[in-house]
Design an enzyme around this catalytic site. Structure first.
Site, short mmCIF file in Angstrom:
data_model
loop_
_atom_site.label_atom_id
_atom_site.label_comp_id
_atom_site.label_asym_id
_atom_site.label_seq_id
_atom_site.Cartn_x
_atom_site.Cartn_y
_atom_site.Cartn_z
CG ASP A 8 -1.96 -1.15 1.16
OD1 ASP A 8 -1.90 -1.96 0.21
OD2 ASP A 8 -2.79 -1.26 2.08
CE LYS A 105 -4.00 -4.38 1.35
NZ LYS A 105 -4.75 -3.31 2.04
CB CYS A 150 -2.10 -2.87 5.23
SG CYS A 150 -3.85 -2.40 5.09
C1 VGL Z 1 -4.73 0.72 5.68
C2 VGL Z 1 -6.25 1.62 7.13
C3 VGL Z 1 -7.24 1.49 6.18
C4 VGL Z 1 -3.31 0.31 5.43
C5 VGL Z 1 -5.70 0.58 4.73
O1 VGL Z 1 -2.90 0.22 4.25
O2 VGL Z 1 -2.60 0.08 6.42
N1 VGL Z 1 -5.01 1.24 6.88
N2 VGL Z 1 -6.97 0.98 4.99
#
Ligand code: VGL
Ligand code: ZN
Length: 197
Positions: A8, A105, A150
Site C-alpha cells: 500500500d 484488496k 496492513c
Molecule cells: C490501511 C487503514 C485502512 C493500510 C488501509 O494500508 O494500512 N489502513 N486501509
C-alpha cells in the site's frame, strides 16, 4: 527464492493524502533501495469502492473511532484509496517497472481487508499465497504502509502461509492512531515469527 512485497505505498497514505501516515513519503526511497536484493517484486493496493463500509462517511460515524463491519470491530477511516483515484495510485517515485504483480484488496464494500492475503474475516483469499508459491518463493520481505495495519496483518499472514518473513523496518511507517501502536505491532509480528530487518 525471495520476494519483496510492497504494501500500500499509495498517495493517500503519504503526507497530504486522505489517510496520511506521518513520514509515509520516506518509505518510497527505502523501498526502492530494497529491490536490488530481491528476485521478485510484488505490490498491493488498497482499492476501495467509493462507498466502502470502512468509511466513516458511509457509517455516519467519526473517523478514528470504532464501528462494526461484517460483524467485526472496524476502525472507521476517512474516505481513502477509492478505486482509480489519484489517492489510490502508487506514490510517485516508487519504481514500478520491476513490479510483476499487483494484488488489490478492500474491493468488497461489505468487509475490510488489511492483510494482502485475506479479508479481515478470513473469508476470501486474495490469491497472493498461491502466486508466491507458484513462483517458488520461500522468503518474503514486507515493507510499506501502514505498519500498524496492513503491513502487520500481511507479515503475520505470510508467516501463517508458510513463508520465511522479514520486516524491512526502515521502509515502514505507521498510522499510530494511539501512541504505541507501532511498537505493539512490532511485538505482535515478532511473536508471530517475523524477523525484523
Ligand atoms: C490501511 C487503514 C485502512 C493500510 C488501509 O494500508 O494500512 N489502513 N486501509
Ligand atoms: Zn483501506
Amino acid at each position: 527464492m525471495n520476494a519483496l512485497l510492497l504494501v500500500d505505498i499509495q498517495n493517500d497514505f503519504l503526507p497530504g493524502g486522505a489517510l496520511a501516515v506521518a513520514h509515509g513519503d520516506e518509505v518510497v526511497a527505502a523501498a526502492n533501495a530494497l529491490y536490488a536484493g530481491h528476485s521478485l517484486v510484488v505490490a498491493t493496493q488498497d482499492w476501495h469502492p467509493a462507498r466502502h463500509g470502512s468509511f466513516a462517511s458511509v457509517q455516519g460515524g467519526v473517523a478514528g473511532t470504532l464501528g462494526t463491519l461484517a460483524g467485526l470491530p472496524q476502525v472507521l477511516w476517512p474516505d481513502h484509496c477509492v478505486q482509480c483515484s489519484v489517492g489510490a495510485a502508487f506514490a510517485s517515485g516508487l519504481e514500478l517497472a520491476r513490479i510483476e504483480a499487483i494484488f488489490r484488496k478492500g474491493c468488497d464494500p461489505e468487509i475490510d481487508s488489511y492483510s494482502a492475503f485475506w479479508d479481515n474475516g478470513r473469508r476470501r483469499a486474495t490469491g497472493l499465497a498461491g502466486f508466491l508459491r507458484e513462483r517458488g518463493v520461500t522468503d518474503v520481505t514486507v515493507c510499506g504502509l501502514a505498519m500498524d495495519y496492513c503491513v502487520k496483518f500481511t507479515a503475520i499472514d505470510a508467516v501463517d502461509a508458510g513463508f520465511r518473513v522479514g520486516l524491512a523496518l526502515g521502509a515502514c511507517r505507521g498510522v499510530e492512531l494511539a501512541a504505541g501502536d507501532c511498537d505493539r505491532a512490532l511485538s505482535e509480528m515478532v511473536a508471530a515469527g517475523v524477523r525484523i530487518l
